[in-house]
Design an enzyme around this catalytic site. Structure first.
Site, PDB file in Angstrom:
ATOM      1  N   LEU A  37       1.956   5.800  -9.251  1.00  0.00           N
ATOM      2  CA  LEU A  37       1.712   5.319 -10.612  1.00  0.00           C
ATOM      3  C   LEU A  37       0.577   4.306 -10.712  1.00  0.00           C
ATOM      4  CD1 LEU A  37       5.426   5.097 -11.791  1.00  0.00           C
ATOM      5  CD2 LEU A  37       3.796   6.976 -12.087  1.00  0.00           C
ATOM      6  N   CYS A  38      -0.207   4.167  -9.653  1.00  0.00           N
ATOM      7  CA  CYS A  38      -1.373   3.271  -9.685  1.00  0.00           C
ATOM      8  C   CYS A  38      -2.532   3.950 -10.399  1.00  0.00           C
ATOM      9  CB  CYS A  38      -1.811   2.918  -8.266  1.00  0.00           C
ATOM     10  SG  CYS A  38      -0.882   1.577  -7.558  1.00  0.00           S
ATOM     11  N   HIS A  39      -3.256   3.155 -11.165  1.00  0.00           N
ATOM     12  CA  HIS A  39      -4.451   3.662 -11.831  1.00  0.00           C
ATOM     13  C   HIS A  39      -5.605   3.713 -10.837  1.00  0.00           C
ATOM     14  CE1 HIS A  39      -2.068   2.025 -15.161  1.00  0.00           C
ATOM     15  NE2 HIS A  39      -2.674   2.925 -15.912  1.00  0.00           N
ATOM     16  N   MET A  45      -2.181  -3.885  -5.690  1.00  0.00           N
ATOM     17  CA  MET A  45      -1.772  -2.774  -4.823  1.00  0.00           C
ATOM     18  C   MET A  45      -2.904  -2.374  -3.880  1.00  0.00           C
ATOM     19  SD  MET A  45       1.345  -2.507  -5.435  1.00  0.00           S
ATOM     20  CE  MET A  45       1.591  -1.195  -4.268  1.00  0.00           C
ATOM     21  N   GLU A  46      -4.130  -2.492  -4.340  1.00  0.00           N
ATOM     22  CA  GLU A  46      -5.272  -2.172  -3.481  1.00  0.00           C
ATOM     23  C   GLU A  46      -5.372  -3.160  -2.325  1.00  0.00           C
ATOM     24  OE1 GLU A  46      -5.743   0.084  -7.138  1.00  0.00           O
ATOM     25  OE2 GLU A  46      -5.141  -1.972  -6.762  1.00  0.00           O
ATOM     26  N   ASP A  83      -1.981   1.925  15.733  1.00  0.00           N
ATOM     27  CA  ASP A  83      -2.362   3.238  16.257  1.00  0.00           C
ATOM     28  C   ASP A  83      -3.327   3.131  17.434  1.00  0.00           C
ATOM     29  OD1 ASP A  83      -2.664   6.185  16.225  1.00  0.00           O
ATOM     30  OD2 ASP A  83      -4.701   5.695  15.577  1.00  0.00           O
TER      31      ASP A  83
END
Length: 159
Positions: free
Chosen positions: A75-77, A113-114, A128
């Site tokens: 739901l992130c733009h 969120m970014e 990793d």
């Protein structure tokens, strides 16, 4: 605390309509860390990891992660990001690597969120790249430190 914005009246998930919000300068800063043994940290800082430049690759991965946030978080733009910067700092006291991301935009919604995605992807990349020598590393403390801009104003995490 205001209500949840990603659900409509019937309780269904939806993308928030930001079309009426003004375009403002926005910034977010997030931080996290990868704890590892002192020996593994030495491999990273001395450039002896088999897969190459761990911190350089993790920095690029974090930048890529920030740019792909809307593809990963439903739901992130998608946003016109104007800056992504990552600081990766070896911390012998952890021991491990502290990752901090700063993301900026001029837009109608924030870049929290970014910034969080940038940190998460950078930490996963560190894991990793050295998991062959230490599988018990711990990715920890990922959180938002600062959010500025927009209607809700400034948020700064407590220490």
């Amino acid at each position: 605390m205001s209500g949840l914005t990603h659900f409509d009246e019937s309780g269904s998930a939806h993308m928030v309509d930001v079309s009426e919000k003004p375009v403002t300068a926005r910034v977010a800063v997030a931080r996290g860390a990868v704890k590892m043994s002192a020996e593994t940290l030495a491999l990273v800082t001395e450039g002896r990891a088999e897969k190459g430049d761990v911190l350089g690759v993790a920095r690029l991965a974090g930048i890529m992660g920030a740019k792909r946030t809307a593809d990963l978080i439903p739901l992130c733009h998608p946003l016109p990001i104007t800056k992504v910067a990552l600081e990766l700092t070896a911390d012998p006291a952890l021991p491990g690597v502290v990752v901090e991301a700063t993301v900026k935009t001029g837009g109608q919604t924030g870049v929290e969120m970014e910034a969080l995605t940038a940190v998460s992807v950078a930490c996963l990349t560190i894991y990793d790249m050295v998991k062959a020598v230490e599988k018990g590393m711990e990715i920890t403390g990922i959180r938002l430190l600062l959010k500025e801009g927009g209607k809700s104003g400034r948020f700064e995490a407590s220490a």
